[in-house]
Write an enzyme that holds these catalytic residues in place. Sequence first.
Site, PDB file in Angstrom:
ATOM      1  N   ASN A  37      -4.738 -10.285   6.557  1.00  0.00           N
ATOM      2  CA  ASN A  37      -4.441  -9.023   7.257  1.00  0.00           C
ATOM      3  C   ASN A  37      -5.630  -8.335   7.909  1.00  0.00           C
ATOM      4  O   ASN A  37      -5.658  -7.103   8.042  1.00  0.00           O
ATOM      5  CB  ASN A  37      -3.715  -8.052   6.312  1.00  0.00           C
ATOM      6  CG  ASN A  37      -2.319  -8.546   5.982  1.00  0.00           C
ATOM      7  OD1 ASN A  37      -1.834  -9.481   6.622  1.00  0.00           O
ATOM      8  ND2 ASN A  37      -1.668  -7.944   5.007  1.00  0.00           N
TER       9      ASN A  37
ATOM     10  N   ASN B 278      -4.244  -5.455  12.057  1.00  0.00           N
ATOM     11  CA  ASN B 278      -5.623  -4.952  12.085  1.00  0.00           C
ATOM     12  C   ASN B 278      -6.514  -5.709  13.058  1.00  0.00           C
ATOM     13  O   ASN B 278      -7.702  -5.921  12.789  1.00  0.00           O
ATOM     14  CB  ASN B 278      -6.212  -4.956  10.673  1.00  0.00           C
ATOM     15  CG  ASN B 278      -5.497  -3.974   9.774  1.00  0.00           C
ATOM     16  OD1 ASN B 278      -5.307  -2.825  10.152  1.00  0.00           O
ATOM     17  ND2 ASN B 278      -5.070  -4.420   8.607  1.00  0.00           N
TER      18      ASN B 278
ATOM     19  N   HIS C  45      -7.631 -10.765  -1.709  1.00  0.00           N
ATOM     20  CA  HIS C  45      -6.994 -10.432  -0.421  1.00  0.00           C
ATOM     21  C   HIS C  45      -7.825 -11.044   0.706  1.00  0.00           C
ATOM     22  O   HIS C  45      -8.834 -10.490   1.124  1.00  0.00           O
ATOM     23  CB  HIS C  45      -6.910  -8.907  -0.273  1.00  0.00           C
ATOM     24  CG  HIS C  45      -5.978  -8.438   0.803  1.00  0.00           C
ATOM     25  ND1 HIS C  45      -5.495  -9.263   1.792  1.00  0.00           N
ATOM     26  CD2 HIS C  45      -5.427  -7.210   1.041  1.00  0.00           C
ATOM     27  CE1 HIS C  45      -4.697  -8.550   2.595  1.00  0.00           C
ATOM     28  NE2 HIS C  45      -4.636  -7.313   2.151  1.00  0.00           N
TER      29      HIS C  45
ATOM     30  N   THR D 145       0.841  -1.197   0.000  1.00  0.00           N
ATOM     31  CA  THR D 145       0.000   0.000   0.000  1.00  0.00           C
ATOM     32  C   THR D 145       0.876   1.247   0.000  1.00  0.00           C
ATOM     33  O   THR D 145       1.776   1.369   0.823  1.00  0.00           O
ATOM     34  CB  THR D 145      -0.934  -0.047   1.229  1.00  0.00           C
ATOM     35  OG1 THR D 145      -1.868  -1.096   1.000  1.00  0.00           O
ATOM     36  CG2 THR D 145      -1.675   1.256   1.443  1.00  0.00           C
TER      37      THR D 145
ATOM     38  N   TYR E 170      -8.741  -7.931   7.004  1.00  0.00           N
ATOM     39  CA  TYR E 170      -9.768  -7.263   6.193  1.00  0.00           C
ATOM     40  C   TYR E 170     -11.006  -8.167   6.072  1.00  0.00           C
ATOM     41  O   TYR E 170     -11.077  -9.209   6.706  1.00  0.00           O
ATOM     42  CB  TYR E 170      -9.166  -6.837   4.843  1.00  0.00           C
ATOM     43  CG  TYR E 170      -8.049  -5.820   5.057  1.00  0.00           C
ATOM     44  CD1 TYR E 170      -8.333  -4.582   5.620  1.00  0.00           C
ATOM     45  CD2 TYR E 170      -6.734  -6.130   4.765  1.00  0.00           C
ATOM     46  CE1 TYR E 170      -7.316  -3.658   5.859  1.00  0.00           C
ATOM     47  CE2 TYR E 170      -5.710  -5.202   5.003  1.00  0.00           C
ATOM     48  CZ  TYR E 170      -6.010  -3.968   5.558  1.00  0.00           C
ATOM     49  OH  TYR E 170      -5.012  -3.063   5.802  1.00  0.00           O
TER      50      TYR E 170
END
Length: 368
Positions: free
Chosen positions: A181, A238, A178, A25, A183
């Site tokens: 992480n 996260n 994805h 990112t 999400y």
Amino acid sequence: MPTLFDPIQVGNLHLANRIVMASLTRNRAPDAIPTPLMAEYYAQRASAGLLITEATAISQQGQGYADVPGLYGTEQLDGWRRVTESVHDAGGKIVVQLWHVGRVSHSELQPGGAPPVAPSAITAKTKTVLIRNGVPIFVDTSEPRALNADELPGIVHTYQAAARNAVETAGFDGVEIHGANGYLLDQFLKNGSNQRTDDYGGSIVNRARLLLEVVRAVTGAVGGGRTGIRLSPVTPANDAYDADPQPLFDYVIQKLATLNLAYIHIIEGATGGPRELPDRPFDYAALKATYRTAGGKAAWMVNNGYDKALAEQAVADGTDLVAFGKLFIANPDLVERLRRNAPLNKPDPATFYGGGAKGYTDYPLLYK
Ligand code: 8OZ
């Protein structure tokens, strides 16, 4: 025995070597539109066997950070088209990482200033990035609302549409889902964030349902040979947490083994941090063995903290692909530097997120 520098067939993609640029990112896409500078940045790194783009939102609801790109509007797809053309002109291969952040967002980034969405209404103890006067600031994520079950088919469809547009309109060689992480898909998988009592929560089978629906929808649209998936069994990124990750990921990997994917991408340990977490043990070799025993044929890609020696050892032990992150930020010619044991530039964390060419396209090359 193959080395890191040997070509490999990965699903439909023929890769020149086994060195992958991990998704990173960089927050340089104002209004979520990829820029010509991004095309230059990716093309500089086209000697990687495969480039995985930075995480790219499949919808505005899937956005969680300032100035990250999207894949849901015409200008975004046009911007990506310029990126893929530059990479292809430079001889590279590039897949886009399909991203829905779920609860890792701020209402300021959401449609109509609404709360972010999540499996359950549990706030992630993590930060996101907004930009104020051109400067990134870190803020707490907003309290999410729990998705209704009848909203989930729409989210699955949004992944599918993004995948189709990525390949057919933007010219990507494939997509990476994805699933890592902390999400949305990882939030559904793990019981720290998923406390649902419907068909999408509770048992492992239920918590894995959304991810597997997304994989089937995406492979249905673009083919398994153009689809990879990224998973992070134990990362604390996260606020991700599951009380018992080994059986969870054993189940997920067995199901994925039946879906003819191009590659499985595993983050070992804490994303961008330690590879071993004493309080979160995990047996990655067992995960891979479970996948192969279940008939899985996809390339096995590993990531997190690899250097040349560790990567060579992994390939010697039967790993197909090694993804490097920070080293690719600072070394556009990383493949050639590794091949020749050349010195590596050091990445500058101050320019990771946001800004322009500085710390992005101006790292010096040793090899053209
Ligand atoms: C760093 C900053 C913002 C997002 C991830 C997409 O960890 C990310 C991310 C990383 O997967």
